[in-house]
Design a protein around this motif. Structure first.
Motif, PDB file in Angstrom:
ATOM      1  N   LEU A  86       0.767  -1.173  -0.082  1.00  0.00           N
ATOM      2  CA  LEU A  86      -0.064  -0.201   0.072  1.00  0.00           C
ATOM      3  C   LEU A  86       0.873   1.387   0.043  1.00  0.00           C
ATOM      4  CD1 LEU A  86      -3.322  -0.398   2.123  1.00  0.00           C
ATOM      5  CD2 LEU A  86      -2.832   0.192  -0.067  1.00  0.00           C
ATOM      6  N   PHE A  87       2.057   1.306   0.703  1.00  0.00           N
ATOM      7  CA  PHE A  87       2.879   2.411   0.627  1.00  0.00           C
ATOM      8  C   PHE A  87       3.370   2.559  -0.692  1.00  0.00           C
ATOM      9  CE2 PHE A  87       7.268   4.180   0.900  1.00  0.00           C
ATOM     10  CZ  PHE A  87       6.852   5.485   1.542  1.00  0.00           C
ATOM     11  N   SER A  88       3.687   1.638  -1.519  1.00  0.00           N
ATOM     12  CA  SER A  88       4.124   2.025  -2.911  1.00  0.00           C
ATOM     13  C   SER A  88       3.139   2.209  -3.587  1.00  0.00           C
ATOM     14  CB  SER A  88       4.529   0.614  -3.572  1.00  0.00           C
ATOM     15  OG  SER A  88       5.824   0.165  -2.495  1.00  0.00           O
ATOM     16  N   ALA A  89       1.804   1.566  -3.540  1.00  0.00           N
ATOM     17  CA  ALA A  89       0.563   2.068  -4.226  1.00  0.00           C
ATOM     18  C   ALA A  89       0.244   3.498  -3.983  1.00  0.00           C
ATOM     19  CB  ALA A  89      -0.396   1.004  -3.922  1.00  0.00           C
ATOM     20  N   ILE A  90       0.213   3.974  -2.738  1.00  0.00           N
ATOM     21  CA  ILE A  90      -0.134   5.241  -2.632  1.00  0.00           C
ATOM     22  C   ILE A  90       0.919   6.316  -3.128  1.00  0.00           C
ATOM     23  CG2 ILE A  90      -0.091   6.873  -0.707  1.00  0.00           C
ATOM     24  CD1 ILE A  90      -1.431   4.927   1.214  1.00  0.00           C
ATOM     25  N   LEU A  91       1.995   6.058  -3.204  1.00  0.00           N
ATOM     26  CA  LEU A  91       3.238   6.796  -3.973  1.00  0.00           C
ATOM     27  C   LEU A  91       2.698   6.840  -5.360  1.00  0.00           C
ATOM     28  CD1 LEU A  91       6.581   5.820  -2.106  1.00  0.00           C
ATOM     29  CD2 LEU A  91       5.254   7.946  -1.897  1.00  0.00           C
ATOM     30  N   TYR A  92       2.503   5.885  -5.819  1.00  0.00           N
ATOM     31  CA  TYR A  92       2.259   5.818  -7.504  1.00  0.00           C
ATOM     32  C   TYR A  92       1.016   6.386  -7.643  1.00  0.00           C
ATOM     33  CZ  TYR A  92       6.440   3.369  -8.956  1.00  0.00           C
ATOM     34  OH  TYR A  92       7.873   3.081  -9.371  1.00  0.00           O
ATOM     35  N   GLY A  93       0.053   6.178  -6.720  1.00  0.00           N
ATOM     36  CA  GLY A  93      -1.249   6.916  -7.027  1.00  0.00           C
ATOM     37  C   GLY A  93      -1.134   8.351  -6.617  1.00  0.00           C
ATOM     38  N   LEU A  94      -0.496   8.733  -5.755  1.00  0.00           N
ATOM     39  CA  LEU A  94      -0.163  10.255  -5.871  1.00  0.00           C
ATOM     40  C   LEU A  94       0.421  11.066  -7.135  1.00  0.00           C
ATOM     41  CD1 LEU A  94       1.358  10.685  -2.537  1.00  0.00           C
ATOM     42  CD2 LEU A  94      -0.771  11.651  -3.204  1.00  0.00           C
ATOM     43  N   ARG A  95       1.265  10.032  -7.824  1.00  0.00           N
ATOM     44  CA  ARG A  95       1.772  10.852  -9.150  1.00  0.00           C
ATOM     45  C   ARG A  95       0.634  10.794 -10.241  1.00  0.00           C
ATOM     46  NH1 ARG A  95       7.356   9.143 -10.422  1.00  0.00           N
ATOM     47  NH2 ARG A  95       6.770   8.618 -12.515  1.00  0.00           N
ATOM     48  N   ILE A  96      -0.298   9.631 -10.094  1.00  0.00           N
ATOM     49  CA  ILE A  96      -1.344   9.853 -11.072  1.00  0.00           C
ATOM     50  C   ILE A  96      -2.295  10.987 -10.652  1.00  0.00           C
ATOM     51  CG2 ILE A  96      -3.350   8.469 -11.933  1.00  0.00           C
ATOM     52  CD1 ILE A  96      -2.085   5.957 -11.793  1.00  0.00           C
ATOM     53  N   SER A  97      -2.721  11.040  -9.487  1.00  0.00           N
ATOM     54  CA  SER A  97      -3.495  12.202  -8.981  1.00  0.00           C
ATOM     55  C   SER A  97      -3.289  13.384  -9.348  1.00  0.00           C
ATOM     56  CB  SER A  97      -3.907  12.100  -7.365  1.00  0.00           C
ATOM     57  OG  SER A  97      -4.547  10.870  -7.296  1.00  0.00           O
ATOM     58  N   LEU A  98      -1.824  13.829  -9.143  1.00  0.00           N
ATOM     59  CA  LEU A  98      -1.261  14.970  -9.315  1.00  0.00           C
ATOM     60  C   LEU A  98      -0.986  15.189 -10.791  1.00  0.00           C
ATOM     61  CD1 LEU A  98       1.549  14.953  -6.476  1.00  0.00           C
ATOM     62  CD2 LEU A  98      -0.178  16.452  -6.772  1.00  0.00           C
ATOM     63  N   GLN A  99      -0.845  14.259 -11.531  1.00  0.00           N
ATOM     64  CA  GLN A  99      -0.651  14.188 -12.964  1.00  0.00           C
ATOM     65  C   GLN A  99      -1.952  14.682 -13.665  1.00  0.00           C
ATOM     66  OE1 GLN A  99       0.390  10.736 -14.887  1.00  0.00           O
ATOM     67  NE2 GLN A  99       0.960  11.884 -17.115  1.00  0.00           N
ATOM     68  N   MET A 100      -2.782  14.127 -12.954  1.00  0.00           N
ATOM     69  CA  MET A 100      -4.104  14.227 -13.801  1.00  0.00           C
ATOM     70  C   MET A 100      -4.598  15.863 -13.490  1.00  0.00           C
ATOM     71  SD  MET A 100      -5.309  11.689 -15.625  1.00  0.00           S
ATOM     72  CE  MET A 100      -3.721  11.859 -16.189  1.00  0.00           C
ATOM     73  N   GLY A 101      -4.727  16.369 -12.183  1.00  0.00           N
ATOM     74  CA  GLY A 101      -5.020  17.663 -11.708  1.00  0.00           C
ATOM     75  C   GLY A 101      -4.140  18.583 -12.147  1.00  0.00           C
ATOM     76  N   LEU A 102      -2.898  18.338 -12.405  1.00  0.00           N
ATOM     77  CA  LEU A 102      -2.258  19.592 -13.074  1.00  0.00           C
ATOM     78  C   LEU A 102      -2.341  19.747 -14.591  1.00  0.00           C
ATOM     79  CD1 LEU A 102       1.194  19.033 -11.206  1.00  0.00           C
ATOM     80  CD2 LEU A 102      -0.559  20.933 -10.937  1.00  0.00           C
ATOM     81  N   VAL A 103      -2.388  18.497 -15.190  1.00  0.00           N
ATOM     82  CA  VAL A 103      -2.627  18.812 -16.696  1.00  0.00           C
ATOM     83  C   VAL A 103      -4.045  19.129 -16.944  1.00  0.00           C
ATOM     84  CG1 VAL A 103      -2.869  17.066 -18.689  1.00  0.00           C
ATOM     85  CG2 VAL A 103      -0.904  16.854 -17.216  1.00  0.00           C
ATOM     86  N   ALA A 104      -4.935  18.489 -16.246  1.00  0.00           N
ATOM     87  CA  ALA A 104      -6.206  19.021 -16.708  1.00  0.00           C
ATOM     88  C   ALA A 104      -6.400  20.415 -16.099  1.00  0.00           C
ATOM     89  CB  ALA A 104      -7.360  18.257 -15.728  1.00  0.00           C
ATOM     90  N   GLY A 105      -5.766  20.990 -14.985  1.00  0.00           N
ATOM     91  CA  GLY A 105      -5.959  22.472 -14.618  1.00  0.00           C
ATOM     92  C   GLY A 105      -5.302  23.306 -15.691  1.00  0.00           C
ATOM     93  N   ALA A 106      -4.078  22.778 -16.192  1.00  0.00           N
ATOM     94  CA  ALA A 106      -3.332  23.597 -17.060  1.00  0.00           C
ATOM     95  C   ALA A 106      -4.007  23.892 -18.571  1.00  0.00           C
ATOM     96  CB  ALA A 106      -1.965  23.120 -17.514  1.00  0.00           C
ATOM     97  N   VAL A 107      -4.642  22.848 -18.812  1.00  0.00           N
ATOM     98  CA  VAL A 107      -5.470  22.783 -20.327  1.00  0.00           C
ATOM     99  C   VAL A 107      -6.759  23.513 -19.915  1.00  0.00           C
ATOM    100  CG1 VAL A 107      -6.675  21.513 -21.935  1.00  0.00           C
ATOM    101  CG2 VAL A 107      -4.574  20.620 -20.881  1.00  0.00           C
ATOM    102  N   ALA A 108      -7.574  23.328 -19.021  1.00  0.00           N
ATOM    103  CA  ALA A 108      -8.558  23.985 -18.751  1.00  0.00           C
ATOM    104  C   ALA A 108      -8.438  25.589 -18.508  1.00  0.00           C
ATOM    105  CB  ALA A 108      -9.318  23.521 -17.192  1.00  0.00           C
ATOM    106  N   MET A 109      -7.234  26.145 -17.765  1.00  0.00           N
ATOM    107  CA  MET A 109      -6.800  27.367 -17.837  1.00  0.00           C
ATOM    108  C   MET A 109      -6.658  28.062 -19.041  1.00  0.00           C
ATOM    109  SD  MET A 109      -3.614  29.215 -15.630  1.00  0.00           S
ATOM    110  CE  MET A 109      -4.529  28.605 -13.963  1.00  0.00           C
ATOM    111  N   SER A 110      -5.989  27.475 -19.725  1.00  0.00           N
ATOM    112  CA  SER A 110      -5.542  27.956 -21.231  1.00  0.00           C
ATOM    113  C   SER A 110      -6.672  28.125 -22.078  1.00  0.00           C
ATOM    114  CB  SER A 110      -4.634  26.835 -22.034  1.00  0.00           C
ATOM    115  OG  SER A 110      -3.401  26.862 -21.231  1.00  0.00           O
ATOM    116  N   ILE A 111      -7.788  26.996 -21.995  1.00  0.00           N
ATOM    117  CA  ILE A 111      -8.831  27.119 -22.866  1.00  0.00           C
ATOM    118  C   ILE A 111      -9.979  28.169 -22.219  1.00  0.00           C
ATOM    119  CG2 ILE A 111     -11.039  26.024 -23.536  1.00  0.00           C
ATOM    120  CD1 ILE A 111      -9.370  23.448 -23.706  1.00  0.00           C
ATOM    121  N   GLY A 112      -9.944  28.400 -20.935  1.00  0.00           N
ATOM    122  CA  GLY A 112     -10.839  28.998 -20.309  1.00  0.00           C
ATOM    123  C   GLY A 112     -10.515  30.434 -20.258  1.00  0.00           C
ATOM    124  N   ALA A 113      -9.065  30.741 -20.176  1.00  0.00           N
ATOM    125  CA  ALA A 113      -8.368  32.029 -20.107  1.00  0.00           C
ATOM    126  C   ALA A 113      -8.644  32.498 -21.486  1.00  0.00           C
ATOM    127  CB  ALA A 113      -6.998  32.088 -19.911  1.00  0.00           C
TER     128      ALA A 113
END
Length: 286
Positions: free
Chosen positions: A75-102
């Motif tokens: 679980l410790f390893s899965a959480i670390l890799y899960g954080l990678r996915i969550s941050l990746q999805m959040g940052l990429v989606a946020g950056a693209v949404a900001m660009s389009i919305g702005a």
């Protein structure tokens, strides 16, 4: 920047939240070197280690600090890799949404007329739907995968950036420095990029910080419902869902630890965003 940082550091809670975000981001980036196991390597999983409590010594010879899930993942390893996915999805989606919305918000404020009416009515219609409902529909139509998930998150969030950019750009357009720039032989694109956009960015950055946290939460919700990423790439939401059926049998660690990681990440990002909002909004300054 030094003055901005000094004012930010005065809020100890926001400073602690920023430290927590930095630690979680560093742990996610360093997951391949920190994690004792690759949770995506299905051939390396042993079902004999499935559903073991925290502190169990597995067949690999190392201690499972947070226990294992139903597939035998550490679980410790899965959480670390899960954080990678969550941050990746959040940052990429946020950056693209900001660009389009702005882009849409500034275009509506600058063009005016029917262009402004058409864009803002679509944005208002978008804001009238719950983000989770729109994301569920898009994911069901597009299917599973990182690209499809990013598209769903962007479609559910770009309207917030468009509304913010429109309000800020409309206020800036009526100011003297913009009218002075328009009186010179400068193109509209240059006025927007060099004069309007830099003054629109502060509120967009604040909204972007909050929307990154919302994107992470939305992705976790979709994954918990089985509509997020494939099971071979478990995110935090999917890790929580994997242990949900074992909650009543006493194996609470399978869902609790990923849930704690998700909650800490979202709260820390929101606290950072609240502090940025307070510092960039003159009406909220002390």
């Amino acid at each position: 920047m030094s003055g901005f940082w000094r004012e930010y550091a005065e809020n100890r809670i926001a400073l602690l939240a920023l430290l927590v975000v930095a630690v979680l981001v560093g742990a996610a980036l360093g997951a391949p070197w920190i994690a004792p196991q690759d949770p995506y390597d299905l051939a390396g999983l042993d079902l004999m280690d499935a559903r073991r409590p925290p502190g169990h010594v597995g067949s690999g010879g190392y201690v499972h600090l947070l226990g294992t899930d139903a597939q035998g993942r550490d679980l410790f390893s899965a959480i670390l890799y899960g954080l990678r996915i969550s941050l990746q999805m959040g940052l990429v989606a946020g950056a693209v949404a900001m660009s389009i919305g702005a882009l849409l918000g500034i275009l509506a404020a600058q063009a005016g007329g029917w262009v402004e009416t058409a864009i803002m009515r679509v944005v208002d219609l978008q804001l009238s739907f719950p983000a989770i409902l729109l994301a569920l529909v898009l994911v069901a139509v597009l299917g599973q995968g990182k690209t499809q998930l990013v598209i769903a998150l962007v479609a559910a969030q770009y309207a917030y950036f468009a509304r913010t950019a429109y309000g800020a750009a409309s206020a800036e357009r009526r100011k003297d420095y913009v009218e002075a720039a328009a009186a010179t032989p400068l193109s509209t694109a240059r006025i927007v990029l060099r004069h309007v956009l830099p003054n629109v960015m502060p509120p967009l950055i604040v909204v972007g910080t909050v929307q990154v946290a919302n994107a992470i939460s939305l992705e976790a919700t979709l994954s918990f419902l089985g509509l997020g990423l494939p099971p071979t790439e478990p995110s935090l939401g999917m890790l929580i869902a994997n242990g949900f059926q074992y909650m009543m049998s006493g194996r609470t660690w399978i869902s609790v630890y990923p849930g704690i990681a998700l909650i800490v990440l979202i709260i820390a990002i929101n606290l950072v965003g609240d502090q940025l909002r307070d510092q960039t909004n003159p009406r909220l300054r002390r």
